[in-house]
Design a protein around this motif. Sequence first.
Motif, mmCIF file in Angstrom:
data_model
loop_
_atom_site.group_PDB
_atom_site.id
_atom_site.type_symbol
_atom_site.label_atom_id
_atom_site.label_comp_id
_atom_site.label_asym_id
_atom_site.label_seq_id
_atom_site.Cartn_x
_atom_site.Cartn_y
_atom_site.Cartn_z
ATOM 1 N N THR A 142 0.755 -1.259 0.097
ATOM 2 C CA THR A 142 0.125 -0.118 0.091
ATOM 3 C C THR A 142 0.839 1.179 -0.049
ATOM 4 N N ALA A 143 1.909 1.381 0.906
ATOM 5 C CA ALA A 143 3.071 2.393 0.981
ATOM 6 C C ALA A 143 3.814 2.685 -0.603
ATOM 7 N N ILE A 144 3.905 1.638 -1.112
ATOM 8 C CA ILE A 144 4.571 1.588 -2.454
ATOM 9 C C ILE A 144 3.632 2.158 -3.432
ATOM 10 N N LEU A 145 2.225 1.751 -3.505
ATOM 11 C CA LEU A 145 1.210 2.098 -4.364
ATOM 12 C C LEU A 145 1.026 3.859 -4.079
ATOM 13 N N CYS A 146 1.024 4.227 -2.898
ATOM 14 C CA CYS A 146 0.847 5.407 -2.671
ATOM 15 C C CYS A 146 1.844 6.353 -3.152
ATOM 16 N N THR A 147 3.204 5.797 -3.117
ATOM 17 C CA THR A 147 4.189 6.562 -3.255
ATOM 18 C C THR A 147 4.252 6.554 -4.851
ATOM 19 N N ASN A 148 4.018 5.659 -5.610
ATOM 20 C CA ASN A 148 3.909 5.643 -7.115
ATOM 21 C C ASN A 148 2.867 6.507 -7.584
ATOM 22 N N ALA A 149 1.865 6.723 -6.867
ATOM 23 C CA ALA A 149 0.594 7.628 -7.210
ATOM 24 C C ALA A 149 1.232 9.105 -7.021
ATOM 25 N N ILE A 150 2.145 9.359 -6.035
ATOM 26 C CA ILE A 150 2.423 10.737 -5.746
ATOM 27 C C ILE A 150 3.475 10.947 -6.827
ATOM 28 N N ALA A 151 4.203 9.843 -7.077
ATOM 29 C CA ALA A 151 5.499 10.053 -7.848
ATOM 30 C C ALA A 151 4.992 10.502 -9.701
ATOM 31 N N VAL A 152 3.763 9.964 -9.923
ATOM 32 C CA VAL A 152 3.292 10.233 -11.333
ATOM 33 C C VAL A 152 2.659 11.507 -11.764
ATOM 34 N N LEU A 153 2.231 12.148 -10.581
ATOM 35 C CA LEU A 153 1.566 13.437 -10.827
ATOM 36 C C LEU A 153 2.617 14.374 -11.661
ATOM 37 N N HIS A 154 2.074 14.864 -12.698
ATOM 38 C CA HIS A 154 2.555 15.747 -13.507
ATOM 39 C C HIS A 154 2.251 17.223 -13.380
ATOM 40 N N GLU A 155 3.106 17.931 -13.075
ATOM 41 C CA GLU A 155 2.629 19.563 -12.664
ATOM 42 C C GLU A 155 1.845 20.437 -13.703
ATOM 43 N N GLU A 156 2.357 20.122 -14.962
ATOM 44 C CA GLU A 156 1.853 21.067 -15.962
ATOM 45 C C GLU A 156 0.527 20.363 -16.516
ATOM 46 N N ARG A 157 0.533 19.116 -16.690
ATOM 47 C CA ARG A 157 -0.669 18.347 -16.976
ATOM 48 C C ARG A 157 -1.791 18.345 -15.990
ATOM 49 N N PHE A 158 -1.466 18.034 -14.970
ATOM 50 C CA PHE A 158 -2.502 17.708 -13.887
ATOM 51 C C PHE A 158 -2.705 18.687 -12.774
ATOM 52 N N LEU A 159 -1.718 19.045 -11.983
ATOM 53 C CA LEU A 159 -1.527 19.867 -11.130
ATOM 54 C C LEU A 159 -2.044 21.411 -11.209
#
Length: 86
Positions: free
Chosen positions: A15-32
């Motif tokens: 679960t911790a690995i999946l949450c870290t993966n989710a944070i790591a793939v957030l793209h600033e220009e496209r999503f955030l």
Amino acid sequence: MALNMAFTLYSLIQTAILCTNAIAVLHEERFLSKIGWGVDQGVGGFGDDPGVKAQILNLIRSVRTVMRVPLIIVNSACIVLLLLFG
């Protein structure tokens, strides 16, 4: 037929690995930036305490910077473990 869903240490680690993966793939220009959390958002003045938004953005940037190579290694190890032990 009852499914046995065990709450194990491995499931917590996964679960911790999946949450870290989710944070790591957030793209600033496209999503955030589309939700108002872009690069220029949350920047305070000099000496001001950073708000919650600025701290979360800083955490996202830090995770992407620091955890890139370790995530590749840990994800590969998890895939191998799942292939070997199901």
